[in-house]
Design an enzyme around this catalytic site. Sequence first.
Site, mmCIF file in Angstrom:
data_model
loop_
_atom_site.group_PDB
_atom_site.id
_atom_site.type_symbol
_atom_site.label_atom_id
_atom_site.label_comp_id
_atom_site.label_asym_id
_atom_site.label_seq_id
_atom_site.Cartn_x
_atom_site.Cartn_y
_atom_site.Cartn_z
ATOM 1 C CB SER A 162 25.082 30.938 34.403
ATOM 2 O OG SER A 162 25.675 31.987 33.710
ATOM 3 C CG ASP A 209 24.174 37.106 39.403
ATOM 4 O OD1 ASP A 209 25.064 37.679 38.443
ATOM 5 O OD2 ASP A 209 23.503 35.978 39.280
ATOM 6 C CG HIS A 255 26.729 34.416 38.226
ATOM 7 N ND1 HIS A 255 25.509 34.445 37.573
ATOM 8 C CD2 HIS A 255 27.332 33.598 37.188
ATOM 9 C CE1 HIS A 255 25.400 33.997 36.577
ATOM 10 N NE2 HIS A 255 26.571 33.555 36.132
#
Length: 439
Positions: free
Chosen positions: A222, A379, A409
Site C-alpha cells: 500500500s 481494490d 486491499h
Amino acid sequence: RSRCLWQKLAGGLWVASPLPPGCTGGPSRGRMRSSCVLLAALVALAAYYVYIPLPGAVSDPWKLMLLDATFRGAQQVSNLIHYLGLSHHLIALNFIIIAFGKKSAWSSAHVQVTDTDFDGVEVRVFEGSLKPGESLKRSVVYIHGGGWALASAKIRYYDELCAAMAEELNAVIVSIEYRLVPQVYFPEQIHDIARATKYFLRPEVLQKYKVDPGRIGISGDSAGGNLAAALGQQFIQDASLQNKLKLQALIYPVLQALDFNTPSYQQNVNTPILPRYVMVKYWVDYFKGNYDFVQAMIVNNHTSLDVKEAAALRARVNWTSLLPAAITKHYKPVVPATGDARIVQEIPELLDARSSPLIADQEVLRLLPKTYILTCEHDVLRDDGLMYAKRLESAGVDVTLDHFEDGFHGCMIFTSWPTNFSVGIRTRNSFIRWLDQNL
C-alpha cells in the site's frame, strides 16, 4: 388494570382492542417485551451498519464486512475525538490500531527479533537462520502500509508477516518504523526509509548481520509499496551507493495521484477496506493539503485539460492505452475540460514523481531491478499496479504481475484469527515464494 392488543381492520387501519379475559399481563412481562423490542432494534441497527453489498467473488465476504465495520467504527470514533479538539483524528485512529495490535520484540528457535535504530530511524530486525552450506543470508527491507499515517512495524500483522519471511527465506528482514502524518509530511517518510536503508547497506552493517550484499531487496504494501517504489527510483540514480538493490516487490502499491477515476477507482468506489474518498483524503493528509480540495480531486479537477502543469504527465497515467480491454470494460475516462488549477499550485507535490512513482521518466524506469507487483481485483489501487507493470515492461524491466481475483486491499496481512482470510494466506505465500525464487 386493562391492557389492549392491536387489530388490523379493513382498509389497513390499526386499532386497539381489549385483551381476551385472563390475558391481563403484568409489569414484568411488559418490561420483558420492551427489552425484546430494544434488542431486536439494536440487532437490526448493527446488521444495517455491518452489511454492505460486496461482489460475490471477494474472499470471505461476511468476515470482510465485519472487519470493515470495525475499521469504520474506529474511524468515526477518531473523527469525534478530532471534532471535540482532543487530538488529531489520525493520531487517535493510530492509537486505536496500535492498542489492539502492538507486539513486543521476541525471539524463537528460528527467528531472532530485535528493536534498534539505523542512523536514528527505528527498525525491527528479524534474523532467520543460515541455510546449511551458506555463509551469508538474503535480506529484504520492508516498509509497512497505512496511508503514510497509520500502523507500525511493531503491530502484530506486520510482525507476523516479517517473521514468516525471515523464517521461510532464512533471511534478515529489516522492517522500518518511519515517522507518520501528522508528525511529518511528504517527503520526510521517504527520507526516513532512505536513511535507514543506506545505513543497512553499509559493508560493516551487512557483515554484522551476515547479509550477502548482492542479494538485498526492498518491499512494501500500500503506502509502503509507494515508498518502496520511490526509494527504488531514488537509489538507482544515486552513484554514491556501493551496494544496489537486487529486486523490488510492491504489494497493492499506491503509485499516482493524477487520476482518481481509473476503472478500478470507478469499480471499487465504496469497496472495503479503502474507499476512494478515504484514499484521496490520505493523499491530502500526506501533503498537508486542504480538505476543501478533496471533492474536486475525486472528479479529477486537479488534472483537467486547462491545468497546464499536468499536461505533460497525463500520458503516463493514460489507462486507455496502459490497461487491457478486459480491465477497461465499459468505463470512460474522466478528463474535465476545466477544473481548478489552484489545487496543483497549492499542492505541487501531487505531480512529483517521488510521491507518484508511476509518472517517472522512462529513462529512470529502465534502470530499475527485477520487479514483483501484487494486485487485487477489489481494490481502488488495482490499476496503479497494472499501469506500473506495463510501463516497466515497456522500459525493458523484468516484471512479474501477480493478480488475485478475490483479493481486496490490505488482504495480505490478514492471515491469523480472527482476521484470517483465505486470500490473505494465498497472497502471502505467493509473495514469499517469488522472493525465494528470485532473491
